[in-house]
Design a protein around this motif. Structure first.
Motif, short mmCIF file in Angstrom:
data_model
loop_
_atom_site.label_atom_id
_atom_site.label_comp_id
_atom_site.label_asym_id
_atom_site.label_seq_id
_atom_site.Cartn_x
_atom_site.Cartn_y
_atom_site.Cartn_z
N LYS A 51 -34.57 1.85 2.11
CA LYS A 51 -34.56 3.14 2.81
C LYS A 51 -34.21 4.31 1.90
CE LYS A 51 -34.05 1.46 7.38
NZ LYS A 51 -35.32 1.59 7.99
N ASN A 52 -33.57 4.03 0.76
CA ASN A 52 -33.17 5.10 -0.15
C ASN A 52 -34.31 5.53 -1.08
OD1 ASN A 52 -30.57 5.12 0.86
ND2 ASN A 52 -29.92 3.49 -0.51
N ASN A 53 -35.34 4.74 -1.16
CA ASN A 53 -36.45 5.08 -2.06
C ASN A 53 -37.40 6.08 -1.41
OD1 ASN A 53 -35.59 3.40 -4.07
ND2 ASN A 53 -36.92 1.70 -3.50
N SER A 54 -37.76 7.08 -2.16
CA SER A 54 -38.80 8.02 -1.73
C SER A 54 -39.46 8.60 -2.98
CB SER A 54 -38.22 9.14 -0.86
OG SER A 54 -37.39 9.97 -1.61
N ILE A 55 -40.70 8.95 -2.81
CA ILE A 55 -41.44 9.57 -3.91
C ILE A 55 -41.05 11.04 -3.93
CG2 ILE A 55 -43.74 10.15 -4.76
CD1 ILE A 55 -44.69 7.59 -3.28
N ILE A 56 -40.60 11.51 -5.09
CA ILE A 56 -40.15 12.89 -5.22
C ILE A 56 -41.16 13.66 -6.07
CG2 ILE A 56 -38.29 14.41 -5.99
CD1 ILE A 56 -36.42 11.95 -5.69
N ILE A 57 -41.54 14.84 -5.56
CA ILE A 57 -42.50 15.67 -6.29
C ILE A 57 -41.89 17.06 -6.43
CG2 ILE A 57 -44.80 16.70 -6.24
CD1 ILE A 57 -45.54 14.23 -4.45
N TYR A 58 -41.78 17.50 -7.67
CA TYR A 58 -41.30 18.84 -7.98
C TYR A 58 -42.47 19.67 -8.47
CZ TYR A 58 -36.61 16.78 -8.00
OH TYR A 58 -35.46 16.13 -7.65
N THR A 59 -42.60 20.88 -7.96
CA THR A 59 -43.63 21.79 -8.47
C THR A 59 -42.94 23.03 -9.03
OG1 THR A 59 -43.93 23.00 -6.41
CG2 THR A 59 -45.26 21.03 -6.70
N SER A 60 -43.55 23.61 -10.03
CA SER A 60 -42.96 24.81 -10.65
C SER A 60 -43.50 26.09 -10.03
CB SER A 60 -43.25 24.81 -12.15
OG SER A 60 -44.63 24.94 -12.37
N THR A 61 -44.17 25.97 -8.91
CA THR A 61 -44.71 27.15 -8.23
C THR A 61 -44.49 27.01 -6.73
OG1 THR A 61 -46.66 28.54 -7.98
CG2 THR A 61 -47.04 26.18 -8.08
N ASN A 62 -44.67 28.10 -6.00
CA ASN A 62 -44.38 28.04 -4.57
C ASN A 62 -45.52 27.42 -3.76
OD1 ASN A 62 -46.32 30.00 -4.48
ND2 ASN A 62 -44.92 31.66 -4.01
N ASN A 63 -45.28 27.22 -2.49
CA ASN A 63 -46.20 26.53 -1.59
C ASN A 63 -47.52 27.28 -1.40
OD1 ASN A 63 -47.23 24.77 0.27
ND2 ASN A 63 -45.92 25.44 1.94
N ASP A 64 -47.49 28.61 -1.45
CA ASP A 64 -48.70 29.39 -1.17
C ASP A 64 -49.80 29.17 -2.20
OD1 ASP A 64 -47.34 30.43 0.99
OD2 ASP A 64 -46.66 32.21 -0.13
N SER A 65 -49.43 29.02 -3.45
CA SER A 65 -50.45 28.90 -4.49
C SER A 65 -50.85 27.46 -4.79
CB SER A 65 -49.97 29.57 -5.78
OG SER A 65 -48.83 28.91 -6.25
N MET A 66 -50.15 26.50 -4.19
CA MET A 66 -50.48 25.10 -4.45
C MET A 66 -50.54 24.35 -3.13
SD MET A 66 -48.76 22.51 -7.09
CE MET A 66 -49.19 23.70 -8.33
N ASP A 67 -51.69 23.81 -2.81
CA ASP A 67 -51.89 23.12 -1.55
C ASP A 67 -51.84 21.61 -1.78
OD1 ASP A 67 -52.49 22.53 1.07
OD2 ASP A 67 -54.65 22.71 0.76
N LEU A 68 -50.77 20.99 -1.31
CA LEU A 68 -50.63 19.54 -1.41
C LEU A 68 -50.77 18.88 -0.04
CD1 LEU A 68 -47.65 19.22 -3.92
CD2 LEU A 68 -50.06 18.85 -4.37
N SER A 69 -51.40 19.57 0.91
CA SER A 69 -51.47 19.05 2.27
C SER A 69 -52.28 17.76 2.36
CB SER A 69 -52.06 20.10 3.21
OG SER A 69 -53.35 20.48 2.77
N SER A 70 -53.37 17.64 1.61
CA SER A 70 -54.15 16.39 1.69
C SER A 70 -53.38 15.24 1.06
CB SER A 70 -55.51 16.57 1.04
OG SER A 70 -55.40 16.66 -0.35
#
Length: 191
Positions: free
Chosen positions: A149-168
């Motif tokens: 339960k402690n494991n999760s995939i972590i993703i860090y982006t160096s830009t904000n949500n508006d300019s990068m779409d990770l919805s798919s």
């Protein structure tokens, strides 16, 4: 230099225009004397090597090459850095069009995931999905990892949500029931 003979139809300072018996019109150099209109005259053909035209062509080639090189530079210049921690940690650099321009891994396990897969020039979401699929194939994302339960995939982006779409990619993770955390330049979202 070709020599042509014909009837003079127009006289200029250094050359004359002649019309041959075949009806062709040529400009020929004036040699010994200046003929009059209507005279039959023979001379070498004048090649109109315009310096202005050569300069214009050279300038156009220069502009095209500068624009071409600039576009290549802009395409390959990273706009954002995405760090994915499964573990292992994999770093992707993307350009303005969210295409992957560089991929690196910090440890051997990450390099093992990256061997054999081509991520460069892929859309960001496709590249991230390909990394997850490869991690499953290489048994890094196995049942033991998923049950913790402690494991999760972590993703860090160096830009904000508006300019990068990770919805798919988020949809992809939800469909596979994987826990994840996306940090858009400081704003955490855990799913």
């Amino acid at each position: 230099m070709k020599r042509k003979t014909g009837v003079v139809i127009k006289v200029f300072k250094n050359y004359v225009s002649i019309k041959t018996v075949n009806g062709e019109i040529f400009n020929v150099k004036i040699k010994d004397y200046t003929p009059n209109v209507g005279d039959i005259y023979s001379g070498n053909i004048v090649h109109n090597n315009s310096k202005a035209l050569k300069r214009l062509i050279a300038f156009a080639i220069l502009i095209i090459s500068v624009v071409f090189c600039r576009n290549i530079y802009i395409y390959n210049k990273p706009k954002a850095v995405i760090t994915m921690i499964i573990p292992p940690t994999i770093q992707l650099k993307v350009n303005n069009w969210n295409k992957v321009v560089e991929v690196s891994a910090t440890k051997e396990a990450g390099r093992n995931i990256l061997t054999g897969i081509k991520l460069k020039n892929l859309p960001l979401n496709n590249a991230l999905e390909k990394i997850i699929d490869t991690a499953k194939e290489k048994n890094i994302l196995n049942d033991k990892y998923l049950q913790n339960k402690n494991n999760s995939i972590i993703i860090y982006t160096s830009t904000n949500n508006d300019s990068m779409d990770l919805s798919s990619f988020e949809k992809y993770l939800k469909d596979r029931k994987l826990k994840y955390k996306i940090n858009y330049d400081g704003s955490d979202r855990i799913k």
